[in-house]
Write an enzyme that holds these catalytic residues in place. Structure first.
Site, PDB file in Angstrom:
ATOM      1  N   ASP A 122       0.510  -2.648  -3.340  1.00  0.00           N
ATOM      2  CA  ASP A 122       1.094  -1.305  -3.236  1.00  0.00           C
ATOM      3  C   ASP A 122       2.436  -1.281  -2.522  1.00  0.00           C
ATOM      4  OD1 ASP A 122      -0.530   0.561  -4.457  1.00  0.00           O
ATOM      5  OD2 ASP A 122      -1.932   0.634  -2.782  1.00  0.00           O
TER       6      ASP A 122
HETATM    7  C1  GLC Z   1      -5.018  -1.289  -0.293  1.00  0.00           C
HETATM    8  C2  GLC Z   1      -5.188  -0.430  -1.500  1.00  0.00           C
HETATM    9  C3  GLC Z   1      -5.256  -1.239  -2.766  1.00  0.00           C
HETATM   10  C4  GLC Z   1      -4.125  -2.197  -2.837  1.00  0.00           C
HETATM   11  C5  GLC Z   1      -4.046  -3.049  -1.582  1.00  0.00           C
HETATM   12  C6  GLC Z   1      -2.849  -3.950  -1.562  1.00  0.00           C
HETATM   13  O1  GLC Z   1      -6.205  -1.978  -0.033  1.00  0.00           O
HETATM   14  O2  GLC Z   1      -6.350   0.356  -1.407  1.00  0.00           O
HETATM   15  O3  GLC Z   1      -5.248  -0.400  -3.885  1.00  0.00           O
HETATM   16  O4  GLC Z   1      -4.285  -2.998  -3.967  1.00  0.00           O
HETATM   17  O5  GLC Z   1      -3.978  -2.206  -0.454  1.00  0.00           O
HETATM   18  O6  GLC Z   1      -1.645  -3.267  -1.411  1.00  0.00           O
END
Ligand code: GLC
Ligand code: GLC
Length: 810
Positions: free
Chosen positions: A483
């Site tokens: 993200d």
């Molecule tokens: C958090 C989010 C997930 C994402 C991860 C890496 O755990 O919930 O959707 O893939 O971060 O950024």
């Protein structure tokens, strides 16, 4: 250092010191009504949706920490204490908190008074039971006052914690005998209310917090409790609480029990608007009538225990490694249930008001849950798919109550669509239920736009191939699984949040991670179509997967590992050419998991690079070297100090990808070592460093660059639970559901020389005995099914066979 111990026979973790490094919590409830409960009785309850229908109030960021919950004060005339230690923090002569499956049990003693408190949400009920037993261990009779306490939330938890000018004039309560009703907002002709009751006459009550606490009062020393009285207040405006006062006299050895019920009720549909402001108490009393006697409570607890025994019997392992057995048989599967229920909505680190159900998160959570209750997984897939748009893109999140996509966050995370294929494939492999593909499912929750689930999968597939960049790799959009890798958000203004601003699409930035995912899930999509006899579509999918495979090897390979991405300017990310962020874990794990580069020898090379460059004693870091400064062109990832979260933290979620990848190239020792490093049961005795619960996974452990290397954050709601269960159950222990049967393909470490697995699959029970006499780890030498040698390692599914005895020699 430990703060408790596992009791595997009871399926409990027993905390013996209330001052754990962080609150160590448990989840109560499985269907509609949920509670979070910490080892000191903190936490809150909600119905279906932690944002929209919250029953009790909780203050995140509070000081002291974790000081709202269901509290029982005991005043013996000299001392005031709580069985869970908080909020009075009076030292106890005995303190135990047993977190079990769907219940938490407290056993405390103070000055020869013993309290047993069991908190649980009964199956199929919308309430939390607090079953409290008081016992006099003294030689003389004792007089006590028991005072209960909960603080109600005005339903919408965001509004409740922001709109004080309104809320402080809203509160209303009603008390009838021992029943306390919280009816704020009922006047607006809403049809729901909360109640808090006890099966015992009371000597007084309070529902007005100001009166109960006294001016500037503290919950650790409420005026009503210190003065040993109650004011019989009816809240009118202000903060509404529920508090019962019961005076008790116990003879030596005598014990008394009390059943407190905190519940949610709705009026029957047809009465909804008839009498605004007047509560129809029948639904609450119906529930209360089922929890009046000790026997009723005990029966509900037995049902809960049977329910979990039955669920967990679907996959069990027996072997010499006690910690692995404990995680596989109990806690890992338990956490999978919780992540399935909660997605990333409500924990001690997710406030329940922000993120609802994540599209990618819930799809992945399902991978570790589908074997437990396939029917619920089926419904979840259909709910998730209904938040997909017609062009195949998806809302990133949706609200559990309304099941509607979250407009604030919107779409544009280009990995999201493919996870729908992942979830559906795992459901089909578990159940063989192809009827799900024919279900009509809306697009964008719009009833006028619906098509089959299979068509949704097609749109997911097409979304990726219609969003390719200059190297034929998938465009990343706002972000992929990571993200925080926001390669198109470089125009963000200071202070703006990362995921909601900046261009979400760009014609250049590409993700090698999505490319790996695509190879894997395009092949699944192709296979599903092949099984359905859709030859054209299956070839289209296989061809696209092959093309992507070639693009990865051509432009996604950096020499010793897979590149991570190309940024919006076409520059490499995750390359030896970069000064920071040279190597990222995600494409190494996922490309190999998709079998990209195995036959070319790239897999070993990239996994060796992972070991060389990303390994720490606490797990594998997400990338290295950490970003030391903020990079506008990379986004949120470089906003964290080095070693935290996506900036070189040990992001537990993708450790199992690497472990799976290692099993695919047959390196069982390394795969197991990776499994073990982040696995909570193995690091129980460094709880003072790890800090979060030793029975569940956390999202992140601080990486080597962080001053607090080894400290975990964000326990419970993480895709780590599901992926680890996939890893250990399907790849290390090697029991893999496939479209037409069960494949047995373990990849074990040397030290595990023998094991037994019981797996329930499509109504058949498989008793699997594996021998690994020469420590070879992988590759089946011989397999006997009901005494007959078979070729290959798949037991094709045949209807109406009750059980199989399987002998496997590696
Ligand atoms: C958090 C989010 C997930 C994402 C991860 C890496 O755990 O919930 O959707 O893939 O971060 O950024
Ligand atoms: C609240 C509102 C204000 C309104 C007043 C009277 O203070 O903020 O806008 O005028 O109530 O209704």
């Amino acid at each position: 250092m430990k703060y408790g111990y596992f009791n595997d026979a009871q399926k409990e973790y027993i905390i013996t010191n209330p001052m754990t490094p962080k609150p160590w919590i448990n989840y109560l409830g499985n269907e509609d009504f949920f509670s979070l409960i910490s080892n000191t009785c903190g936490g809150y309850s909600f119905y279906k949706d932690a944002k929209l229908l919250r029953l009790t109030r909780y203050r995140y960021n509070n000081v002291p920490a974790d000081t709202n919950g269901r509290y029982y004060f005991i005043n013996d005339g000299d001392t005031i204490w709580n069985p869970g230690w908080q909020p009075t923090q009076t030292p106890l002569d005995l303190y135990e908190c047993h977190h079990g499956l769907g219940y938490s049990y407290f056993n405390s003693i103070k000055d020869k008074i013993e309290v047993n408190l069991t908190a649980f949400v009964p199956l199929h009920e919308s309430c939390e039971i607090n079953y409290l037993k008081l016992k006099n261990l003294d030689v003389s009779s004792r007089k006590l006052t028991l005072t209960s306490y909960v603080e109600f939330c005005f339903w919408n938890a965001v509004d409740d914690s922001t709109n004080f000018q309104r809320n402080l004039s809203l509160g209303e309560a009603e008390v009838i005998g021992s029943e306390i009703y919280h009816k704020t907002e009922y006047r607006e002709r809403r049809n729901h209310y909360a109640y808090y009751s006890v099966n015992h006459p009371i000597n007084g009550y309070d529902t007005d917090q100001d009166a109960f606490l006294g001016p500037y009062g503290r919950i650790g020393a409420p005026k009503a409790v210190t003065e040993n009285t109650s004011y019989n207040t009816l809240a009118s405006g202000g903060t509404v609480i529920g508090s019962h006062r019961i005076e008790i006299c116990l003879e030596p050895g005598e014990e008394k029990t009390f059943i407190f019920v905190l519940g949610y009720a709705e009026n029957p549909e047809n009465e909804k608007w008839e009498a605004p402001g007047i509560i129809n108490k029948t639904p609450a009393r119906d529930t209360l009538s089922r929890f009046q006697t000790d026997e009723q409570v005990k029966e509900a607890l037995r049902s809960l225990a049977n329910y979990w025994d039955e669920l967990l019997s679907k996959y069990t392992v027996q072997c010499s490694d006690e910690k692995m057995s404990r995680m596989v048989n109990i806690w890992n599967q338990y956490q999978c249930m919780v992540t399935f229920n909660m997605s990333r909505s409500a924990s001690y680190f997710e406030s329940g008001t922000g993120r609802g159900m994540g599209f990618r998160d819930s799809c992945q959570d399902l991978l570790g849950f589908v074997h437990l209750i396939p029917e619920r997984a089926r419904q979840r897939i259909l709910d998730i798919a209904a938040t997909q748009m017609e062009d195949g893109s998806t809302y990133h999140q949706y609200q559990p109550l309304t099941k509607r996509g979250n407009l604030d966050i919107g779409s544009g995370f280009n990995d999201d669509p493919l996870w729908l294929i992942a979830a559906t494939a795992s459901y089909l492999k578990e159940t063989g239920d192809y009827s799900i593909l024919k279900e009509q499912v809306e697009f964008d929750n719009n009833p006028s736009k619906a098509d089959t689930l299979l068509e949704h999968l097609k749109r997911s597939f097409d979304y990726t191939i219609s969003h390719l960049g200059p190297h034929g790799l998938p465009l990343i959009g706002r972000a992929d699984w990571n993200d925080c890798l926001n390669l198109n958000c470089f125009s963000k203004e200071p202070g703006e949040s990362f995921q909601t601003t900046g261009p979400s699409e760009g014609p250049v930035a590409e993700s090698v991670f999505i490319a790996g995912m695509f190879v894997k899930y395009a092949r699944e999509y192709g296979k599903i179509n092949e099984l359905l006899g859709n030859r054209y579509e299956s070839h289209r999918a296989y061809d696209a997967a092959n093309l992507m495979y070639d693009s990865i090897l051509k432009d996604g390979w950096d020499g010793e590992w897979f590149l991570r991405a190309y940024d919006a300017f076409g520059n490499k990310v995750g390359s030896h050419e970069n000064e920071e962020g040279k190597i990222f874990i995600e494409p190494q794990g996922f490309c190999v998991l998709a079998e990209v580069g195995i036959k070319e020898g790239y897999a070993e090379s990239c996994l060796d690079s992972v070991e060389k460059m990303l390994d720490t004693k606490y797990g594998i870091m997400l990338q290295q070297p950490a970003y030391q400064t903020y990079h506008l062109s990379l986004g949120e990832i470089s906003s964290y100090p080095p070693g935290y979260k996506e900036n070189a933290g040990i992001f537990c979620h993708n450790n199992p990808w690497v472990s799976i990848a290692e099993t695919l190239i047959g390196r069982g020792n390394r795969a197991f070592e990776i499994y073990r490093r982040t696995c909570p049961a193995y690091i129980e005795n460094i709880s003072e460093i790890h800090r979060t619960e030793p029975y569940v996974y956390s999202q992140m452990i601080a990486g080597a660059d962080a001053p607090k290397h080894g400290e975990a954050k964000n326990s419970w709601l993480t895709g780590t639970a599901a992926w680890t269960f996939v890893n250990v159950s399907q790849y290390i222990l090697g029991i893999q559901p496939d479209y037409d049967g069960l494949v047995i393909d373990p990849c074990l470490p040397d030290e595990i020389t023998e094991l037994d697995i019981t797996r329930h699959y499509r109504g058949t029970i498989y008793h699997i005995h594996v021998k690994n006499p020469h420590g070879r780890g992988k590759g089946i030498k011989e397999m006997l099914v009901n005494g007959h040698r078979i070729t290959g390692n798949k037991i094709a599914y045949v209807e109406n066979i009750l059980d199989y005895e399987i002998e496997v020699i590696i």
